[in-house]
Design an enzyme around this catalytic site. Sequence first.
Site, PDB file in Angstrom:
ATOM      1  N   TYR A  98      -3.380   2.156  -5.924  1.00  0.00           N
ATOM      2  CA  TYR A  98      -3.625   2.217  -4.444  1.00  0.00           C
ATOM      3  C   TYR A  98      -3.318   3.298  -3.626  1.00  0.00           C
ATOM      4  O   TYR A  98      -3.975   3.723  -2.841  1.00  0.00           O
ATOM      5  CB  TYR A  98      -2.643   1.075  -3.837  1.00  0.00           C
ATOM      6  CG  TYR A  98      -3.369  -0.511  -3.973  1.00  0.00           C
ATOM      7  CD1 TYR A  98      -4.326  -0.734  -3.200  1.00  0.00           C
ATOM      8  CD2 TYR A  98      -3.318  -1.125  -5.563  1.00  0.00           C
ATOM      9  CE1 TYR A  98      -4.809  -2.065  -3.182  1.00  0.00           C
ATOM     10  CE2 TYR A  98      -3.937  -2.313  -5.490  1.00  0.00           C
ATOM     11  CZ  TYR A  98      -4.639  -2.671  -4.398  1.00  0.00           C
ATOM     12  OH  TYR A  98      -5.253  -4.016  -4.717  1.00  0.00           O
ATOM     13  N   GLU A 140      -2.797 -10.000  -6.499  1.00  0.00           N
ATOM     14  CA  GLU A 140      -3.232  -9.554  -7.975  1.00  0.00           C
ATOM     15  C   GLU A 140      -2.282  -9.937  -9.095  1.00  0.00           C
ATOM     16  O   GLU A 140      -2.508 -10.248 -10.227  1.00  0.00           O
ATOM     17  CB  GLU A 140      -3.739  -8.049  -7.826  1.00  0.00           C
ATOM     18  CG  GLU A 140      -5.243  -8.029  -7.061  1.00  0.00           C
ATOM     19  CD  GLU A 140      -5.292  -6.723  -6.605  1.00  0.00           C
ATOM     20  OE1 GLU A 140      -4.532  -5.706  -6.998  1.00  0.00           O
ATOM     21  OE2 GLU A 140      -5.997  -6.473  -5.532  1.00  0.00           O
TER      22      GLU A 140
END
Length: 414
Positions: A98, A140
């Site tokens: 990320y 997730e």
Amino acid sequence: MPAPLSPQTVATVKATVPALETHGLAITRRMYERLFQNAEIRDLFNQSHHGETGSQPKALALAVLAYARNIDNLGVLTSAVERIAQKHVALNILPEHYPHVADALLAAIRDVLGEAATPEILTAWGEAYWFLAELLIGREATIYRDQATRAGGWNGWRDFVVESVTPESETIRSFVLVPADGGPVLRHEPGQYLGFLVDLPGRGVLKRNYSISCAPNDRAYRITVKREAATAQPAGLVSNWLHAEAQAGTVLKVAAPAGDFFLDRASAEPVVLVSGGVGLTPMVSMLESIAAEASERPAWFVHGALNGRVHAMRAHVRGLVANRTALSAHTFYAEPEPQDRPGEDFDSEGLITADWLVANTPSEQATYYLCGPKPFLAALANGLARAGVPAERVRFEFFGPADELLDEAPRQAA
């Protein structure tokens, strides 16, 4: 749940909506250019949605714009967050990836907007990005944990062996896959897909998703893949490789089942499974599941193909509905050929329409599951909406990245 966004951030992000409407696609294209300078990050993505079709930058631009417009009412984006999280899991996206996206996005905003990208705007978008990233990372993590702890489950890439290959039409083949380690498989939800990692000579690492076309079981998966025609852009790299090279004994790296489009098996309400072309793959999984459960749940399998040469799994579907009063199948051929026999090979000439569905299926009670190309979905979703079918009873999956059909049809997540 991450800490709420500050009022100043919310106001600043909403103020950027006009700029995103004008420059959003340029920003996302630049973001991917920056990301793909890092080969490790580039290989995380499905390249068919970038250089091959160019659809992913548009999809992301629409998603960023939707986020900015709704940043003070994020509940409306819940289904989009789930869909993105499921896609990320199929690609094995992890928390450490990320920061790369954050850096590329903020740099792209700065590159495209220039002096208009004030420190205040960059700070606000940095905060907004990480708020959404933390939501995705949390969801997730839950999906990964569920995949790993359920019977037959796993995380990452697991080796599967092609057990058999079956031609289904001139352009479509089915591949049955079993674990190389001899263990069981995770039972999928009918409608979900598998992620694949393929290292093609001269092309590098490629990732693709293919819908599972069989009912849940403990032993194997089946995928049913269309061979895509070559164009000026090198489309269909993996599907063409599977058709040309994959055979019994071929080893493939596979991620666990994922996806937010699947049959609600807890319900006994009628379902209508509508597909175009190779979009029948998740629908066959759903039909097999209903048939295997030997329930009296009414189900209609409605499929559209160009003609008999490209009509896949015809005999299999007929076998599933045979002698089952609650199940039925109806096939449309858009351009039947002389050898295609009405009433035997197909039932109606032309295209599936919403009017036909409303007239021939219980539109006041049924849930419609749709899968196929975007124009097919847009026409049917809009038509069913005009006919009064509530959005929550129209669920669909389409080919390509998870971009909303914002300009073509209302989207109801499965």
